[in-house]
Design an enzyme around this catalytic site. Sequence first.
Site, PDB file in Angstrom:
ATOM      1  N   THR A  92     -11.481   9.073 -13.175  1.00  0.00           N
ATOM      2  CA  THR A  92     -10.636   8.507 -12.124  1.00  0.00           C
ATOM      3  C   THR A  92     -11.031   7.093 -11.737  1.00  0.00           C
ATOM      4  OG1 THR A  92      -9.603   9.019  -9.980  1.00  0.00           O
ATOM      5  CG2 THR A  92     -11.993   9.379 -10.192  1.00  0.00           C
ATOM      6  N   GLU A 112       0.822  -1.210   0.000  1.00  0.00           N
ATOM      7  CA  GLU A 112       0.000   0.000   0.000  1.00  0.00           C
ATOM      8  C   GLU A 112       0.859   1.264   0.000  1.00  0.00           C
ATOM      9  OE1 GLU A 112      -3.702   2.177   0.211  1.00  0.00           O
ATOM     10  OE2 GLU A 112      -3.043   0.227  -0.530  1.00  0.00           O
TER      11      GLU A 112
END
Length: 439
Positions: A417, A306
């Site tokens: 997006t 992450e």
Amino acid sequence: MTTPALLPVSGRRIPPLSLGASSIPHHRATLRLSEKFILLLILSAFITLCFGAFFFLPDSSKHKRFDLGLEDVLIPHIDSDKGDKNTGGFLIHGLGHDQHRHREEEEQLRNKIRADHERALEEAKEKLKKSREFGTLHLEFVHLTYLTGNPVYYNKVMHIRKLLQKMDRPNGLYPNYLNPRTGRWGQHHTSVGGLGDSFYEYLLKAWLVSDRTDIDARNMYDNAIEAIEKHLIRKSNGGLTFIGEWKNGHLERKMGHLTCFAGGMLALGADGSPGDKAGHYLQLGAEIAHTCHESYDRTVLKLGPEAFKFDGGAEAVAVRQNEKYYILRPEVIETYWYMWRFTHDPKYRNWGWEAAQAIDKYCRVSGGFSGLKDVYSSAPAYDDVQQSFFLAETLKYLYLLFSSDDLLPLDNWVFNTEAHPLPVIRTANSTLPGNHVAR
């Protein structure tokens, strides 16, 4: 993070979200592109029209620019009953022989409306403090005006832009948080990843979707990228280019998986860059893509964490346990696709295939695909969540990476997006307001 749509290990779906007497189901991971797009438009319209009016409405003698009296602006104005006159904004029930009972019902409904709106406003205030939230409406609202011929959607997002253009920006950067009441920036935390990513992306894509006529958007993008390169982009001791985060006056040498989309953004924006910088930005996008590939390659599972550090001897690796997870994110694959489209360097397809194989090997479970809790462990544990963006974005970009360039060509389509393609609006066929053309 997108609301998860499936628990693939335990074989369950997330239950519907209850909203009072009615309920709206969560997005399913199996929604078709058209359905996802429609839901996105509805959600964007709801957030903006119901929550964001304090950004959009112009100055008036009654309201200040940022202190607009949200209750008056956003809630249907229903006054308390005064005598026998209906002084409210609208009549809920007609007058008749059971008028008294109707008025009691009206009062109950008024109270429920007020309570629901107050709760929604509090949630909206938190959301709209983030640049990603108030900056990621432009493409969808411009497209709504294009489809309907109604300029209201276009005018609303242009009002946001005009306000932002007038504001001072620390180091030329847009901080992640804005106080919607005062119009001042909140904590000076600037990121091209979480909380700020799609804001910069939409400046560029507003120009592209306008058939390159929205010069204001392009100028804002160019100025922002110049500031990002000056203040956030660095090279590690090992020669890896990364994008850090600016926090309270210093640079944190950490890059998030979310930030990896920026390699593709830089490549997409290279053509049209001021001066002779097109080659520079294409190369910079390639360097970001290489760094993000290294974050994958340096794990046991060949899937990226992450977030990863470039400090204290760490090079593109996660240091904290709470940064070692992988939740099927699309940003690295997205950048591979853009870089392939602009360079046709076979390494991007090779890297994409490596990721696809790793996802299939380590994330596939009986009910779908699951995120992983630690990409550095040879015996990974599942998080039992298949995020909805896995199908909407990750697999879509993988498919496009191995497709020919005439499938959704970038001269004709702009991806929002969430990876939904929107058509470029040709000026000759445009139903947008006249001031959309280059100014």
